[in-house]
Design a protein around this motif. Structure first.
Motif, PDB file in Angstrom:
ATOM      1  N   ALA A   5      38.987  61.865  24.319  1.00  0.00           N
ATOM      2  CA  ALA A   5      40.363  61.368  24.248  1.00  0.00           C
ATOM      3  C   ALA A   5      40.449  60.176  25.195  1.00  0.00           C
ATOM      4  CB  ALA A   5      41.326  62.471  24.667  1.00  0.00           C
ATOM      5  N   PRO A   6      41.518  59.399  25.107  1.00  0.00           N
ATOM      6  CA  PRO A   6      41.650  58.270  26.040  1.00  0.00           C
ATOM      7  C   PRO A   6      41.541  58.749  27.488  1.00  0.00           C
ATOM      8  CG  PRO A   6      43.322  58.138  24.345  1.00  0.00           C
ATOM      9  CD  PRO A   6      42.640  59.470  24.185  1.00  0.00           C
ATOM     10  N   ARG A   7      40.895  57.958  28.292  1.00  0.00           N
ATOM     11  CA  ARG A   7      40.652  58.319  29.684  1.00  0.00           C
ATOM     12  C   ARG A   7      41.328  57.292  30.592  1.00  0.00           C
ATOM     13  NH1 ARG A   7      34.573  59.821  31.055  1.00  0.00           N
ATOM     14  NH2 ARG A   7      35.177  61.742  30.027  1.00  0.00           N
ATOM     15  N   LEU A   8      42.081  57.779  31.574  1.00  0.00           N
ATOM     16  CA  LEU A   8      42.791  56.939  32.535  1.00  0.00           C
ATOM     17  C   LEU A   8      42.173  57.129  33.907  1.00  0.00           C
ATOM     18  CD1 LEU A   8      45.408  55.361  33.600  1.00  0.00           C
ATOM     19  CD2 LEU A   8      46.361  57.641  33.941  1.00  0.00           C
ATOM     20  N   ALA A   9      42.062  56.041  34.659  1.00  0.00           N
ATOM     21  CA  ALA A   9      41.632  56.124  36.056  1.00  0.00           C
ATOM     22  C   ALA A   9      42.756  55.608  36.930  1.00  0.00           C
ATOM     23  CB  ALA A   9      40.379  55.282  36.288  1.00  0.00           C
ATOM     24  N   LEU A  10      42.978  56.278  38.051  1.00  0.00           N
ATOM     25  CA  LEU A  10      43.903  55.814  39.068  1.00  0.00           C
ATOM     26  C   LEU A  10      43.041  55.437  40.266  1.00  0.00           C
ATOM     27  CD1 LEU A  10      47.109  55.999  40.158  1.00  0.00           C
ATOM     28  CD2 LEU A  10      45.940  57.651  41.601  1.00  0.00           C
ATOM     29  N   ILE A  11      43.008  54.146  40.588  1.00  0.00           N
ATOM     30  CA  ILE A  11      42.192  53.671  41.707  1.00  0.00           C
ATOM     31  C   ILE A  11      43.107  53.447  42.897  1.00  0.00           C
ATOM     32  CG2 ILE A  11      40.668  51.865  42.564  1.00  0.00           C
ATOM     33  CD1 ILE A  11      39.718  51.449  39.690  1.00  0.00           C
ATOM     34  N   SER A  12      42.950  54.291  43.891  1.00  0.00           N
ATOM     35  CA  SER A  12      43.739  54.220  45.115  1.00  0.00           C
ATOM     36  C   SER A  12      42.777  54.432  46.271  1.00  0.00           C
ATOM     37  CB  SER A  12      44.832  55.297  45.095  1.00  0.00           C
ATOM     38  OG  SER A  12      45.578  55.243  46.275  1.00  0.00           O
ATOM     39  N   GLY A  13      41.887  53.477  46.447  1.00  0.00           N
ATOM     40  CA  GLY A  13      40.856  53.603  47.470  1.00  0.00           C
ATOM     41  C   GLY A  13      40.962  52.500  48.488  1.00  0.00           C
ATOM     42  N   ARG A  14      39.920  52.376  49.272  1.00  0.00           N
ATOM     43  CA  ARG A  14      39.866  51.270  50.221  1.00  0.00           C
ATOM     44  C   ARG A  14      39.797  49.978  49.427  1.00  0.00           C
ATOM     45  NH1 ARG A  14      36.779  52.026  55.510  1.00  0.00           N
ATOM     46  NH2 ARG A  14      36.525  49.865  54.989  1.00  0.00           N
ATOM     47  N   THR A  15      40.534  48.991  49.836  1.00  0.00           N
ATOM     48  CA  THR A  15      40.619  47.733  49.105  1.00  0.00           C
ATOM     49  C   THR A  15      39.242  47.163  48.801  1.00  0.00           C
ATOM     50  OG1 THR A  15      42.756  47.298  50.116  1.00  0.00           O
ATOM     51  CG2 THR A  15      41.633  45.422  49.142  1.00  0.00           C
ATOM     52  N   ASP A  17      36.519  48.663  48.281  1.00  0.00           N
ATOM     53  CA  ASP A  17      35.786  49.468  47.300  1.00  0.00           C
ATOM     54  C   ASP A  17      36.324  49.312  45.877  1.00  0.00           C
ATOM     55  OD1 ASP A  17      34.234  50.501  49.363  1.00  0.00           O
ATOM     56  OD2 ASP A  17      35.515  52.269  49.617  1.00  0.00           O
ATOM     57  N   ASN A  18      37.518  48.762  45.726  1.00  0.00           N
ATOM     58  CA  ASN A  18      38.162  48.743  44.420  1.00  0.00           C
ATOM     59  C   ASN A  18      37.397  47.992  43.328  1.00  0.00           C
ATOM     60  OD1 ASN A  18      40.139  50.350  45.467  1.00  0.00           O
ATOM     61  ND2 ASN A  18      41.682  48.755  45.576  1.00  0.00           N
ATOM     62  N   PRO A  19      36.754  46.832  43.612  1.00  0.00           N
ATOM     63  CA  PRO A  19      35.995  46.191  42.537  1.00  0.00           C
ATOM     64  C   PRO A  19      34.893  47.111  41.978  1.00  0.00           C
ATOM     65  CG  PRO A  19      36.402  44.621  44.294  1.00  0.00           C
ATOM     66  CD  PRO A  19      36.838  45.967  44.807  1.00  0.00           C
ATOM     67  N   ARG A  20      34.186  47.805  42.866  1.00  0.00           N
ATOM     68  CA  ARG A  20      33.138  48.732  42.419  1.00  0.00           C
ATOM     69  C   ARG A  20      33.743  49.904  41.659  1.00  0.00           C
ATOM     70  NH1 ARG A  20      31.894  53.412  44.464  1.00  0.00           N
ATOM     71  NH2 ARG A  20      32.892  52.975  46.468  1.00  0.00           N
ATOM     72  N   GLY A  29      34.065  55.087  30.649  1.00  0.00           N
ATOM     73  CA  GLY A  29      34.854  55.217  29.429  1.00  0.00           C
ATOM     74  C   GLY A  29      36.360  55.174  29.585  1.00  0.00           C
ATOM     75  N   CYS A  30      36.859  54.701  30.717  1.00  0.00           N
ATOM     76  CA  CYS A  30      38.316  54.609  30.873  1.00  0.00           C
ATOM     77  C   CYS A  30      38.851  53.467  30.009  1.00  0.00           C
ATOM     78  CB  CYS A  30      38.679  54.378  32.333  1.00  0.00           C
ATOM     79  SG  CYS A  30      38.337  55.822  33.349  1.00  0.00           S
ATOM     80  N   SER A  31      39.946  53.747  29.328  1.00  0.00           N
ATOM     81  CA  SER A  31      40.560  52.708  28.503  1.00  0.00           C
ATOM     82  C   SER A  31      41.786  52.105  29.186  1.00  0.00           C
ATOM     83  CB  SER A  31      40.948  53.270  27.137  1.00  0.00           C
ATOM     84  OG  SER A  31      41.819  54.377  27.304  1.00  0.00           O
ATOM     85  N   CYS A  32      42.234  52.744  30.253  1.00  0.00           N
ATOM     86  CA  CYS A  32      43.368  52.245  31.022  1.00  0.00           C
ATOM     87  C   CYS A  32      43.123  52.578  32.495  1.00  0.00           C
ATOM     88  CB  CYS A  32      44.658  52.889  30.533  1.00  0.00           C
ATOM     89  SG  CYS A  32      46.138  52.242  31.356  1.00  0.00           S
ATOM     90  N   ILE A  33      43.411  51.613  33.367  1.00  0.00           N
ATOM     91  CA  ILE A  33      43.196  51.803  34.803  1.00  0.00           C
ATOM     92  C   ILE A  33      44.462  51.401  35.536  1.00  0.00           C
ATOM     93  CG2 ILE A  33      41.876  51.049  36.828  1.00  0.00           C
ATOM     94  CD1 ILE A  33      39.507  50.552  34.891  1.00  0.00           C
ATOM     95  N   TYR A  34      44.948  52.314  36.383  1.00  0.00           N
ATOM     96  CA  TYR A  34      46.070  52.017  37.274  1.00  0.00           C
ATOM     97  C   TYR A  34      45.458  51.655  38.615  1.00  0.00           C
ATOM     98  CZ  TYR A  34      50.413  52.419  39.858  1.00  0.00           C
ATOM     99  OH  TYR A  34      51.498  52.151  40.643  1.00  0.00           O
ATOM    100  N   LEU A  35      45.612  50.408  39.006  1.00  0.00           N
ATOM    101  CA  LEU A  35      44.988  49.876  40.217  1.00  0.00           C
ATOM    102  C   LEU A  35      46.047  49.676  41.285  1.00  0.00           C
ATOM    103  CD1 LEU A  35      42.469  48.612  41.606  1.00  0.00           C
ATOM    104  CD2 LEU A  35      43.105  46.454  40.513  1.00  0.00           C
ATOM    105  N   GLU A  36      45.892  50.383  42.403  1.00  0.00           N
ATOM    106  CA  GLU A  36      46.859  50.230  43.478  1.00  0.00           C
ATOM    107  C   GLU A  36      46.661  48.897  44.173  1.00  0.00           C
ATOM    108  OE1 GLU A  36      47.034  52.492  47.430  1.00  0.00           O
ATOM    109  OE2 GLU A  36      48.379  53.606  46.101  1.00  0.00           O
ATOM    110  N   LYS A  37      47.763  48.315  44.609  1.00  0.00           N
ATOM    111  CA  LYS A  37      47.743  47.034  45.298  1.00  0.00           C
ATOM    112  C   LYS A  37      46.907  47.123  46.560  1.00  0.00           C
ATOM    113  CE  LYS A  37      49.847  48.382  48.872  1.00  0.00           C
ATOM    114  NZ  LYS A  37      49.050  48.447  50.044  1.00  0.00           N
ATOM    115  N   PRO A  38      46.363  46.106  47.138  1.00  0.00           N
ATOM    116  CA  PRO A  38      46.339  44.752  46.610  1.00  0.00           C
ATOM    117  C   PRO A  38      45.222  44.547  45.590  1.00  0.00           C
ATOM    118  CG  PRO A  38      45.362  44.749  48.789  1.00  0.00           C
ATOM    119  CD  PRO A  38      45.842  46.155  48.514  1.00  0.00           C
ATOM    120  N   GLY A  39      44.491  45.593  45.256  1.00  0.00           N
ATOM    121  CA  GLY A  39      43.510  45.506  44.184  1.00  0.00           C
ATOM    122  C   GLY A  39      42.115  45.134  44.630  1.00  0.00           C
TER     123      GLY A  39
END
Length: 156
Positions: A5-15, A17-20, A29-39
């Motif tokens: 099924a569609p997979r969502l990721a919530l990225i709320s890590g150290r700034t 680390d976020n690109p990795r 396989g995530c089709s949607c990613i919620y990226l916490e600021k500043p990204g």
């Protein structure tokens, strides 16, 4: 494994680390990613992340979840019931006013306090109170509560 099924990721890590983390989320396989600021630490890294996501057909939403916190919603709902009411947001971080504590805070938030801490309140103002660069009349620093210091962090 391939997602069933569609997979969502919530990225709320150290700034830093976020690109990795974004790359790994796309690879998993995530089709949607919620990226916490500043990204990301830099605009160039954010642009590279946007290009990577677009090439993979992955939607990226950026924000901060304080906009959906229960206490913010309840405050806004209550304020709507009181004619002429005003809501004040205060950033109250639990750092001791010592060189050691503040040095650690600034080292851990090397991208800057505005980008990593006060941005939460600014996002609320922009999201719910129509504040933008064109309608801010003035900004006044509280000089009695403010200081400019150069402090070493734990790494020296």
């Amino acid at each position: 494994p391939e997602p069933s099924a569609p997979r969502l990721a919530l990225i709320s890590g150290r700034t830093a680390d976020n690109p990795r983390l974004l790359t790994e989320s796309i690879a998993n396989g995530c089709s949607c990613i919620y990226l916490e600021k500043p990204g990301a630490p830099t605009v160039a890294e954010l642009e590279a992340m946007a290009t990577e996501a677009e090439a993979a057909g992955v939607e990226v939403l950026m924000g901060y979840n304080k906009n959906v916190c229960k206490y913010v919603r309840k405050t806004r709902e209550f304020a709507e019931t009181v004619p002429g009411s005003k809501v004040t947001f205060v950033s109250n971080n639990a750092y001791e006013n010592t060189a050691e504590s503040l040095g650690e805070c600034f080292e851990r938030n090397a991208e800057g306090m505005l980008k990593n801490m006060a941005i939460h309140e600014l996002a609320l103002l922009a999201s719910f109170y129509d504040v933008n660069v064109d309608n801010i009349e003035s900004v006044t620093a509280d000089k009695e509560f403010s200081s400019m210091q150069t402090l070493p962090g734990p790494s020296g």
